[in-house]
Write a protein that holds these residues in place. Sequence first.
Motif, PDB file in Angstrom:
ATOM      1  N   PHE A  44       0.842  -1.194   0.000  1.00  0.00           N
ATOM      2  CA  PHE A  44       0.000   0.000   0.000  1.00  0.00           C
ATOM      3  C   PHE A  44       0.878   1.245   0.000  1.00  0.00           C
ATOM      4  CE2 PHE A  44      -3.116  -2.892   2.134  1.00  0.00           C
ATOM      5  CZ  PHE A  44      -4.158  -2.748   1.217  1.00  0.00           C
ATOM      6  N   GLN A  45       0.460   2.234  -0.779  1.00  0.00           N
ATOM      7  CA  GLN A  45       1.106   3.534  -0.706  1.00  0.00           C
ATOM      8  C   GLN A  45       0.611   4.265   0.544  1.00  0.00           C
ATOM      9  OE1 GLN A  45       3.487   4.556  -2.876  1.00  0.00           O
ATOM     10  NE2 GLN A  45       3.258   2.568  -3.912  1.00  0.00           N
ATOM     11  N   LYS A  46       1.508   4.970   1.212  1.00  0.00           N
ATOM     12  CA  LYS A  46       1.073   5.804   2.326  1.00  0.00           C
ATOM     13  C   LYS A  46       0.177   6.921   1.801  1.00  0.00           C
ATOM     14  CE  LYS A  46       4.959   4.916   5.423  1.00  0.00           C
ATOM     15  NZ  LYS A  46       6.080   5.512   6.190  1.00  0.00           N
ATOM     16  N   TYR A  47      -0.731   7.351   2.643  1.00  0.00           N
ATOM     17  CA  TYR A  47      -1.705   8.352   2.210  1.00  0.00           C
ATOM     18  C   TYR A  47      -1.021   9.632   1.733  1.00  0.00           C
ATOM     19  CZ  TYR A  47      -6.027  11.064   2.157  1.00  0.00           C
ATOM     20  OH  TYR A  47      -7.097  11.838   1.768  1.00  0.00           O
ATOM     21  N   GLU A  48       0.124   9.966   2.334  1.00  0.00           N
ATOM     22  CA  GLU A  48       0.849  11.157   1.915  1.00  0.00           C
ATOM     23  C   GLU A  48       1.375  11.037   0.488  1.00  0.00           C
ATOM     24  OE1 GLU A  48       1.300   9.214   4.581  1.00  0.00           O
ATOM     25  OE2 GLU A  48       2.524  10.234   6.101  1.00  0.00           O
ATOM     26  N   THR A  49       1.599   9.785   0.049  1.00  0.00           N
ATOM     27  CA  THR A  49       2.128   9.528  -1.291  1.00  0.00           C
ATOM     28  C   THR A  49       1.009   9.406  -2.313  1.00  0.00           C
ATOM     29  OG1 THR A  49       3.991   8.337  -0.302  1.00  0.00           O
ATOM     30  CG2 THR A  49       3.575   7.983  -2.654  1.00  0.00           C
TER      31      THR A  49
ATOM     32  N   TYR B 185     -10.205  19.022  16.958  1.00  0.00           N
ATOM     33  CA  TYR B 185     -11.105  18.004  17.523  1.00  0.00           C
ATOM     34  C   TYR B 185     -12.458  17.886  16.804  1.00  0.00           C
ATOM     35  CZ  TYR B 185     -12.271  22.217  20.295  1.00  0.00           C
ATOM     36  OH  TYR B 185     -12.580  23.500  20.704  1.00  0.00           O
ATOM     37  N   GLN B 186     -12.444  18.014  15.482  1.00  0.00           N
ATOM     38  CA  GLN B 186     -13.656  17.805  14.695  1.00  0.00           C
ATOM     39  C   GLN B 186     -13.695  16.371  14.161  1.00  0.00           C
ATOM     40  OE1 GLN B 186     -16.009  20.349  14.428  1.00  0.00           O
ATOM     41  NE2 GLN B 186     -14.603  21.247  15.935  1.00  0.00           N
ATOM     42  N   ASP B 187     -14.892  15.899  13.763  1.00  0.00           N
ATOM     43  CA  ASP B 187     -14.995  14.608  13.095  1.00  0.00           C
ATOM     44  C   ASP B 187     -14.249  14.694  11.764  1.00  0.00           C
ATOM     45  OD1 ASP B 187     -16.643  13.942  15.193  1.00  0.00           O
ATOM     46  OD2 ASP B 187     -18.502  14.155  14.046  1.00  0.00           O
ATOM     47  N   LYS B 188     -13.518  13.632  11.423  1.00  0.00           N
ATOM     48  CA  LYS B 188     -12.692  13.670  10.213  1.00  0.00           C
ATOM     49  C   LYS B 188     -12.709  12.323   9.496  1.00  0.00           C
ATOM     50  CE  LYS B 188      -9.528  17.276  11.846  1.00  0.00           C
ATOM     51  NZ  LYS B 188      -8.124  17.640  12.178  1.00  0.00           N
ATOM     52  N   TRP B 189     -12.344  12.372   8.217  1.00  0.00           N
ATOM     53  CA  TRP B 189     -12.134  11.160   7.438  1.00  0.00           C
ATOM     54  C   TRP B 189     -10.772  10.575   7.797  1.00  0.00           C
ATOM     55  CZ3 TRP B 189     -16.250   9.353   5.099  1.00  0.00           C
ATOM     56  CH2 TRP B 189     -17.254  10.230   4.707  1.00  0.00           C
ATOM     57  N   ILE B 190     -10.678   9.251   7.734  1.00  0.00           N
ATOM     58  CA  ILE B 190      -9.434   8.566   8.061  1.00  0.00           C
ATOM     59  C   ILE B 190      -8.709   8.211   6.767  1.00  0.00           C
ATOM     60  CG2 ILE B 190      -8.386   6.587   9.212  1.00  0.00           C
ATOM     61  CD1 ILE B 190     -10.917   6.445  10.965  1.00  0.00           C
ATOM     62  N   GLY B 191      -7.471   8.685   6.640  1.00  0.00           N
ATOM     63  CA  GLY B 191      -6.661   8.344   5.479  1.00  0.00           C
ATOM     64  C   GLY B 191      -5.968   7.012   5.662  1.00  0.00           C
TER      65      GLY B 191
ATOM     66  N   GLY C 221      -7.770  11.901   6.377  1.00  0.00           N
ATOM     67  CA  GLY C 221      -7.941  12.020   4.945  1.00  0.00           C
ATOM     68  C   GLY C 221      -8.909  13.109   4.559  1.00  0.00           C
ATOM     69  N   SER C 222      -9.540  12.939   3.387  1.00  0.00           N
ATOM     70  CA  SER C 222     -10.360  14.031   2.863  1.00  0.00           C
ATOM     71  C   SER C 222     -11.670  13.585   2.225  1.00  0.00           C
ATOM     72  CB  SER C 222      -9.557  14.829   1.824  1.00  0.00           C
ATOM     73  OG  SER C 222      -9.159  13.976   0.759  1.00  0.00           O
TER      74      SER C 222
ATOM     75  N   GLY D 171      -8.113   6.848   0.776  1.00  0.00           N
ATOM     76  CA  GLY D 171      -7.624   6.230   2.004  1.00  0.00           C
ATOM     77  C   GLY D 171      -8.558   5.123   2.448  1.00  0.00           C
ATOM     78  N   THR D 172      -8.837   5.061   3.741  1.00  0.00           N
ATOM     79  CA  THR D 172      -9.802   4.063   4.214  1.00  0.00           C
ATOM     80  C   THR D 172     -11.229   4.440   3.836  1.00  0.00           C
ATOM     81  OG1 THR D 172     -10.325   5.035   6.377  1.00  0.00           O
ATOM     82  CG2 THR D 172      -8.320   3.699   6.234  1.00  0.00           C
ATOM     83  N   GLY D 173     -11.471   5.729   3.597  1.00  0.00           N
ATOM     84  CA  GLY D 173     -12.821   6.183   3.256  1.00  0.00           C
ATOM     85  C   GLY D 173     -13.794   6.083   4.406  1.00  0.00           C
ATOM     86  N   ASP D 174     -13.298   5.964   5.633  1.00  0.00           N
ATOM     87  CA  ASP D 174     -14.140   5.797   6.814  1.00  0.00           C
ATOM     88  C   ASP D 174     -14.024   7.022   7.724  1.00  0.00           C
ATOM     89  OD1 ASP D 174     -14.644   3.324   5.751  1.00  0.00           O
ATOM     90  OD2 ASP D 174     -13.318   2.247   7.122  1.00  0.00           O
ATOM     91  N   ARG D 175     -15.022   7.200   8.569  1.00  0.00           N
ATOM     92  CA  ARG D 175     -15.128   8.391   9.395  1.00  0.00           C
ATOM     93  C   ARG D 175     -14.640   8.140  10.820  1.00  0.00           C
ATOM     94  NH1 ARG D 175     -15.393  13.635   7.796  1.00  0.00           N
ATOM     95  NH2 ARG D 175     -16.939  14.889   8.917  1.00  0.00           N
TER      96      ARG D 175
END
Length: 508
Positions: free
Chosen positions: A56-61, A428-434, A451-452, A457-461
């Motif tokens: 897997f590529q790291k999310y930064e990549t 401290y807001q809800d965010k997407w996980i990369g 993530g965004s 990324g994982t596409g999960d919250r």
Amino acid sequence: MASGDILVHIASEDTSQEILKEVKKIGTAVMADAAAFDWKSYFAARATGEVFTTKFQKYETSTSPAGEKMNASTGLEAVPSTELAAGKDDFATHNAFTAIDCNFIIDTNGKRIPTRIVGQNGFSYTGKVDVGVLVPQTYWGIEDFDTYYLIHFSDKPHEDMGLVPTPWCRDDKGNVLGYGIVTKYYAGKIDGILYSASGLAVNNFISHDSGHTEMQKKGSGYQGSGAARSAYLLTMLWIKYATKHSQSVFQGCTSYNFQYKVAQAETAKNYVTLTATQSANCYAGGCVSLGNPGTNTNYDRGNTYMRDIADKVKVTAIETVDDTTSRVYLDMPAKDIPSTAYLSSMPCYSGTTDSLLGLDGQQKNDGKHAFKLGGVEEGIGAYYVSLDEIQNKETAETTSYYHRNGAAWSNTSVAGYRKIGSVTNAGYQDKWIGDIRIDLTSGVSFPRLYGSGDSVGTGDRHYYGGNGTGLREKLERGSLGSGSDAGLSCLNGRLGLSGASWSFAVCV
């Protein structure tokens, strides 16, 4: 019963003759007592040492969730099955992916012990039993590079690669068993006791605290499933499907969130009348509750009046009345149904994946059905309460993750628990996980980088829990209305350790 009669259920599809020959050697020892059989030696003898790897590529990549299959995984395909069509599972014939349904008990030391395997006299999917998936001793490791990482999985240790025993092949104290048992179903109650068996309405309104209390009714060794079960599912996803994004393959029951006022009153009927559009969101086998809020305007499913006519029953059939209305039949005695009654969707019954033609699959990938991965049922429309993990919101922006690690259970402190790591969430807001981190010993996972969106990324919250502090239960997966927020990496840190909801569930 001959030992060969067991075989048809051991691998889901395209079972190789080599596996058949090996399992036949089990013979009368298993027929007499599966608990006395030397599963450690049996699986060790079958081990091939193949190393299955995903890069897997790291999310930064790269924000792409897709991975690249390497080593023994190269060229192998996995396609989920349905009830009517067998998918493709090139992994199923390799020892590391063997999955045998079993009944199991847990001794006072927290060791999971198989008592019967599928096909054996006395084995049952239903009733007062706990059902698990018996798997070989396996090993895993993660190689971390500047821009990517490799996830390795094998049935031999490969010390040169740094592989370590997988957490689902350890007992409650961390000792290596030589095999693993992963709980197959979410738990329901029979005569006041939790069982992870097929055909049960999920026992919801449960928390980290009450889950432990309920498990202890079964014996001191029963602590409930935790991080290891999640790690098993993530590994099957990463290796077999080479993706970080579980919902790209299995949506789970995450878009089955409705509450409908009935179209008319009924007298002594076992059905409700809905509009044709509303009934189209129901399906035979789906779970619902029926209640009469009367003049109340709070329709939360947690209110007893929202389930006082029928609590977590199955839809048995849907019948078209005319162009605008339909009857939704329920598994309940005939009752009077007032015009103020509401029908609410609820999490799936256990066992809805039993008829699938593979180790992996779903009846439909439509957001209304549970799925099966590596023989384990998941995505039922309820949050998974991990019973051996605690989140500690140390500050508004820093949450640390702890694993019980064989220590005495606690709901007041993480003293004695092993600290796995921390995440800092600026704002401290809800965010997407990369990307996530995962601890190889315990299986505890948590966000590494945010993530965004729901398709990268994982596409999960990560529902972070605002700026409050304190101990929180580890809630994972998502529920009926989570939609694209849900998935195997979805994480909720909003509730304390006693937080319970209609959308929370546990596994033995």
